[in-house]
Design an enzyme around this catalytic site. Structure first.
Site, PDB file in Angstrom:
ATOM      1  N   ILE A   1       0.760  -1.064  -0.013  1.00 20.86           N
ATOM      2  CA  ILE A   1       0.010  -0.061  -0.011  1.00 20.86           C
ATOM      3  C   ILE A   1       0.948   1.254  -0.078  1.00 20.86           C
ATOM      4  O   ILE A   1       1.716   1.401   0.813  1.00 20.86           O
ATOM      5  CB  ILE A   1      -1.004   0.046   1.126  1.00 20.86           C
ATOM      6  CG1 ILE A   1      -1.732  -1.143   1.383  1.00 20.86           C
ATOM      7  CG2 ILE A   1      -1.704   1.330   1.133  1.00 20.86           C
ATOM      8  CD1 ILE A   1      -2.345  -1.417   2.632  1.00 20.86           C
ATOM      9  N   CYS A   2       0.510   2.132  -0.943  1.00 16.83           N
ATOM     10  CA  CYS A   2       1.378   3.440  -0.919  1.00 16.83           C
ATOM     11  C   CYS A   2       0.513   4.383  -0.069  1.00 16.83           C
ATOM     12  O   CYS A   2      -0.146   5.053  -0.754  1.00 16.83           O
ATOM     13  CB  CYS A   2       1.588   3.715  -2.553  1.00 16.83           C
ATOM     14  SG  CYS A   2       2.354   5.519  -2.616  1.00 16.83           S
TER      15      CYS A   2
END
EC number: 2.3.2.23
Length: 180
Positions: free
Chosen positions: A119-120
């Site tokens: 997840i960014c």
């Protein structure tokens, strides 16, 4: 500082004691981490964010790895979909952010979620603060998914998944997109 006779004495300065004094020596960090995780575990069990539940089996063997079951929020592109978030805590938690990623069969298709579950999200790395909690991370992820307008993978998904470290915290993220 005045002495009893009225003569001024120089104040004797002691060196500052920085915490933790011995980062790994006396187990105080480990005790602090375990106490914090116990508190957050109870909070997540008693008052979970909407659509989130702690997978009780995941914490039976270790308090340092949790799985949180998540359901897509009503009225969003992910409504009715089920996901799992994996939280891994180091001995430096809460001073060090947890490793958080999607896991399991269904990884959401989202511009900030890679097909390997990474997840960014800035609060998972450089914008982490010890004031944040598992609940606040969960709420941020729900919010991120809920605000999405189009299901698509990040443009560099294929390259990233082939070349990245297994630990998403080792990635140098470039936060440049606030549109989703």
């Amino acid at each position: 500082m005045l002495s009893p006779r009225g003569v001024t004495r120089a104040r004797q300065l002691r060196p500052l004691r920085l915490w933790p004094r011995r980062p790994w020596g006396d187990g105080s960090i480990m005790a602090s981490m375990q106490k914090r995780l116990q508190k957050e575990l109870l909070a997540l069990q008693n008052d979970p964010p909407p659509g989130m539940t702690l997978n009780e089996k995941s914490v039976q063997n270790s308090i340092t790895q949790w799985i949180v079951d998540m359901e897509g929020a009503p009225g969003t592109l992910y409504e009715g979909e089920k996901f799992q978030l994996l939280f891994k805590f180091s001995s430096r938690y809460p001073f060090d952010s947890p490793q958080v990623m999607f896991t399991g069969e269904n990884i959401p298709v989202h511009p900030h979620v890679y097909s390997n579950g990474h997840i960014c999200l800035s609060i998972l790395t450089e914008d982490w603060s010890p004031a944040l909690s598992v609940q606040s991370v969960c709420l941020s992820i729900i919010s991120m998914l809920s605000s999405c307008k189009e299901k698509r993978r990040p443009p560099d998904n294929s390259f990233y998944v082939r070349t990245c470290n297994k630990n998403p915290k080792k990635t140098k993220w470039w936060y440049h997109d606030d549109t989703c």
